[in-house]
Scaffold this active site. Sequence first.
Site, short mmCIF file in Angstrom:
data_model
loop_
_atom_site.label_atom_id
_atom_site.label_comp_id
_atom_site.label_asym_id
_atom_site.label_seq_id
_atom_site.Cartn_x
_atom_site.Cartn_y
_atom_site.Cartn_z
N HIS A 142 0.85 -1.19 0.00
CA HIS A 142 0.00 0.00 0.00
C HIS A 142 0.88 1.23 0.00
CE1 HIS A 142 -3.18 2.79 1.15
NE2 HIS A 142 -4.02 1.85 0.76
N ASP B 156 -7.84 -5.38 0.06
CA ASP B 156 -8.33 -6.28 -0.98
C ASP B 156 -7.98 -7.75 -0.74
OD1 ASP B 156 -9.58 -4.33 -2.50
OD2 ASP B 156 -7.72 -3.76 -3.48
#
Length: 380
Positions: free
Chosen positions: A263, A317
Amino acid sequence: MSVVCIEFKPGLEGVPATQSSISYVDGQKGVLEYRGINIRELAKSSSFLETAYLLIWGNLPTREELENFEHDIRYHRRIKYRIRDMMKCFPETGHPMDALQASAAALGLFYSRRALDNPEYIRTAVVRLLAKIPTMVAAFELMRKGNDALQPRDDLDYAANFLYMLNEQEPDELAAQVFDVCLTLHAEHTINASTFSAMVTSSTLTDPYAVIASAVGTLAGPLHGGANEDVISMLSEIGSIENVRPYLDKCLQTKAKIMGFGHRVYKVKDPRAIILQELAEKLFDKFGYDKYYEIALELEKAVEEKLGGKGIYPNVDFYSGLVYRKLGISSDLFTPVFAIARVAGWLAHWKEQLATNRIFRPTQIYTGEHDVSYTPIQER
Ligand code: CMC
């Protein structure tokens, strides 16, 4: 004289593009707050629509405000038959995110007035978008199977109604409750790619349906919301616990990204991934195990060993797909489901942006030539 910032930051990494009081991320500690409230507290005690209200209007609603908001959304869920007819013409092989982008833009054909200085227009646009986007996602799912779309059920709450429209049966109570928490977890996440896209579009003072359509298009990519779909294909390709480490080694050798990991902001495990994993386990307890879960756990362990030092951990996710699979949602609908939730955040940024709007018009560093003479076509 205008001041030009000459330091180029690919991907605008670390470049502030706005001031916002909507959400906050601490990527080192793994904290996410909406309007100052920790996401874990909202996941436990709030509902998606209450959270959407909080994000968009900046405060938790009173009981009356929430009831009015929920009531208005409940009665704006239907979509015009012309939109349904338009959707019937979409190819059934088309990706549901493309169908959603086109359908969201089509709302503008019916409702755009660009009365952006009218609070009632703003409120109604918020209500319509939150209400109709789930109906359009579910409608495309049934239509591509050759069935008629179901009408929304006024007696069902937001999450339960969506699962009903999608699966053509009233959902189990736990399933609806878990889905509502998933929506809350995905509702907002500071100025990520799709939110920035929404803000750039809204800064031109176009209508909110165009704002949401542009954000949906941006969310669709595999480096953003599209990763949840790819995680399930990856787990399927890995196929067994024994194959986890050879698969990972191959990815590392070829420099392929491991989907659902890493991320831009979080350098620890994403707080949403932690809650989603808990939700997945709740569903497995009630509805049975998913063999992909043990592969996912082994992969998380192996990635932490090899890439933890670089701050690469599961993102939102990674576990969401395992939850959605148990809820009977097909994998190419994972990103549209993400979009249903993120409409709240996009609208919050749209509304915030309008209050102090200035059109986004960054600069560039030109790397081309100058004074090049035109070569006639016969001489090229
Ligand atoms: N697998 C393997 N290596 C990775 C991964 C990954 N998933 N993510 C980052 N890295 C490595 C990358 O190879 C690079 O290494 P090096 O410095 O040695 O070249 C380093 O970490 C920095 O990566 P980056 O791609 O420059 O980082 P970024 O901040 O630009 O990208 C990201 C963030 C999310 C695009 C990236 O981590 C990624 O592509 N992840 C996989 C796709 C994914 O799961 N996306 C969902 C993102 S979260 C939800 C959302 O936004 O919708």
